[in-house]
Design a protein around this motif. Structure first.
Motif, PDB file in Angstrom:
ATOM      1  N   VAL A 141       0.833  -1.204   0.000  1.00 49.73           N
ATOM      2  CA  VAL A 141       0.000   0.000   0.000  1.00 49.73           C
ATOM      3  C   VAL A 141       0.869   1.257   0.000  1.00 49.73           C
ATOM      4  CG1 VAL A 141      -1.709   1.299   1.327  1.00 49.73           C
ATOM      5  CG2 VAL A 141      -1.909  -1.181   1.121  1.00 49.73           C
ATOM      6  N   ARG A 142       1.963   1.226   0.745  1.00 49.73           N
ATOM      7  CA  ARG A 142       2.794   2.415   0.884  1.00 49.73           C
ATOM      8  C   ARG A 142       3.768   2.601  -0.286  1.00 49.73           C
ATOM      9  NH1 ARG A 142       5.048   1.190   5.320  1.00 49.73           N
ATOM     10  NH2 ARG A 142       7.168   0.773   4.620  1.00 49.73           N
ATOM     11  N   ILE A 143       4.379   1.496  -0.741  1.00 48.43           N
ATOM     12  CA  ILE A 143       5.421   1.609  -1.744  1.00 48.43           C
ATOM     13  C   ILE A 143       4.874   1.462  -3.158  1.00 48.43           C
ATOM     14  CG2 ILE A 143       7.632   0.663  -2.506  1.00 48.43           C
ATOM     15  CD1 ILE A 143       8.052  -0.383   0.311  1.00 48.43           C
ATOM     16  N   GLY A 144       3.794   0.682  -3.316  1.00 43.74           N
ATOM     17  CA  GLY A 144       3.268   0.402  -4.646  1.00 43.74           C
ATOM     18  C   GLY A 144       3.044   1.624  -5.515  1.00 43.74           C
ATOM     19  N   PRO A 145       2.334   2.666  -5.028  1.00 46.50           N
ATOM     20  CA  PRO A 145       2.109   3.840  -5.889  1.00 46.50           C
ATOM     21  C   PRO A 145       3.380   4.588  -6.269  1.00 46.50           C
ATOM     22  CG  PRO A 145       0.554   3.788  -4.058  1.00 46.50           C
ATOM     23  CD  PRO A 145       1.582   2.750  -3.766  1.00 46.50           C
ATOM     24  N   LEU A 146       4.463   4.406  -5.522  1.00 47.43           N
ATOM     25  CA  LEU A 146       5.697   5.130  -5.801  1.00 47.43           C
ATOM     26  C   LEU A 146       6.618   4.374  -6.744  1.00 47.43           C
ATOM     27  CD1 LEU A 146       6.579   6.306  -2.162  1.00 47.43           C
ATOM     28  CD2 LEU A 146       5.392   7.613  -3.930  1.00 47.43           C
ATOM     29  N   MET A 147       6.357   3.083  -6.990  1.00 49.01           N
ATOM     30  CA  MET A 147       7.291   2.268  -7.757  1.00 49.01           C
ATOM     31  C   MET A 147       7.274   2.626  -9.237  1.00 49.01           C
ATOM     32  SD  MET A 147       9.106   0.032  -6.059  1.00 49.01           S
ATOM     33  CE  MET A 147       9.410  -1.335  -7.147  1.00 49.01           C
ATOM     34  N   GLY A 165      10.599  -6.934  -4.137  1.00 47.45           N
ATOM     35  CA  GLY A 165      10.138  -8.068  -3.355  1.00 47.45           C
ATOM     36  C   GLY A 165       9.008  -7.696  -2.408  1.00 47.45           C
ATOM     37  N   LEU A 166       9.108  -6.532  -1.791  1.00 42.39           N
ATOM     38  CA  LEU A 166       8.049  -6.095  -0.873  1.00 42.39           C
ATOM     39  C   LEU A 166       6.759  -5.791  -1.617  1.00 42.39           C
ATOM     40  CD1 LEU A 166      10.097  -3.769   1.520  1.00 42.39           C
ATOM     41  CD2 LEU A 166       9.371  -6.116   1.902  1.00 42.39           C
ATOM     42  N   VAL A 167       6.867  -5.195  -2.801  1.00 43.26           N
ATOM     43  CA  VAL A 167       5.671  -4.914  -3.586  1.00 43.26           C
ATOM     44  C   VAL A 167       5.032  -6.215  -4.075  1.00 43.26           C
ATOM     45  CG1 VAL A 167       4.839  -3.835  -5.715  1.00 43.26           C
ATOM     46  CG2 VAL A 167       6.448  -2.614  -4.255  1.00 43.26           C
ATOM     47  N   ALA A 168       5.841  -7.266  -4.247  1.00 45.86           N
ATOM     48  CA  ALA A 168       5.316  -8.565  -4.670  1.00 45.86           C
ATOM     49  C   ALA A 168       4.650  -9.321  -3.531  1.00 45.86           C
ATOM     50  CB  ALA A 168       6.437  -9.410  -5.267  1.00 45.86           C
ATOM     51  N   GLY A 169       4.729  -8.798  -2.289  1.00 44.74           N
ATOM     52  CA  GLY A 169       4.049  -9.432  -1.171  1.00 44.74           C
ATOM     53  C   GLY A 169       4.953 -10.141  -0.191  1.00 44.74           C
ATOM     54  N   ARG A 170       6.265 -10.087  -0.384  1.00 37.66           N
ATOM     55  CA  ARG A 170       7.175 -10.744   0.537  1.00 37.66           C
ATOM     56  C   ARG A 170       7.489  -9.819   1.704  1.00 37.66           C
ATOM     57  NH1 ARG A 170      11.742 -13.876  -2.839  1.00 37.66           N
ATOM     58  NH2 ARG A 170      11.839 -14.992  -0.843  1.00 37.66           N
ATOM     59  N   THR A 171       8.080 -10.363   2.763  1.00 37.09           N
ATOM     60  CA  THR A 171       8.371  -9.597   3.966  1.00 37.09           C
ATOM     61  C   THR A 171       9.799  -9.084   3.933  1.00 37.09           C
ATOM     62  OG1 THR A 171       9.117 -11.555   5.194  1.00 37.09           O
ATOM     63  CG2 THR A 171       6.759 -11.030   5.272  1.00 37.09           C
TER      64      THR A 171
END
Length: 203
Positions: A141-147, A165-171
């Protein structure tokens, strides 16, 4: 806890907890268990079954089980020797033994329905795998719009790998192992990478 040492003094907390327990229901008198069979004799025995234990719903045609259920709400009964799944027992009495490897699947929405006509048998290859969509993570939610579509100029490779990796759903813990840093350094790299994205230029 309240002044009497009870945990469940908040009615809304009780209601949220009880919604996850299919054996409970809310009545004007309070929360009670699902209606269990209290009639004469067992609801299900090795010789036969008591039809009063599952009255028919006139609208849906479901045989709604009124006796004991599992923690997930599936009907069970004591046949005189052991606990059995009522839905399977009634289906086998109507259609014969269930072939090895086959499973029974409900075709109606009532989990307490034991009507054999509302159940079908499927071989292992035809058993559907229900995949529930996962909610987006806070990083998505936080990084996706900025990528951006490609790695910005000046952003280190491992920071970009961490973000993708975080945008893909990993931790962060998983991605820290991928890029070969500790979890703490992974969060440090994440804060730097987010700062680069928010700056817009990537450097």
């Amino acid at each position: 806890k309240d002044d009497r040492g009870r945990w469940w003094h908040d009615p809304e907390a009780v209601r949220q907890w009880a919604r996850s327990r299919p054996m409970l229901r809310e009545t004007p008198e309070g929360w009670t268990r699902m209606p269990y069979w209290r009639g004469k004799g067992r609801a299900l025995t090795g010789e036969g079954f008591n039809p009063d234990a599952f009255p028919t719903d006139p609208e849906t045609g479901c045989w709604v089980w009124q006796a004991a259920v599992t923690t997930h709400g599936h009907p069970i009964a004591w046949d005189g020797q052991r606990h059995v799944i009522v839905r399977r027992v009634l289906w086998e009495r109507a259609h014969g033994p269930l072939p090895e490897g086959y499973r029974l699947w409900r075709r109606c929405g009532d989990v307490r329905c034991v009507n054999p006509d509302h159940v079908e048998s499927r071989p292992p290859g035809l058993q559907p795998r229900l995949v529930k969509p996962k909610p987006p993570t806070r990083h998505q939610v936080r990084i996706g719009p900025l990528m951006p579509a490609e790695r910005p100029e000046g952003m280190p490779e491992r920071e970009w790998v961490l973000l993708t990796g975080l945008v893909a759903g990993r931790t962060v813990t998983e991605m820290a192992k991928v890029i070969g840093v500790t979890r703490q350094n992974g969060y440090l790299l994440l804060s730097r990478a987010e700062g680069r994205l928010q700056a817009g230029a990537g450097c």
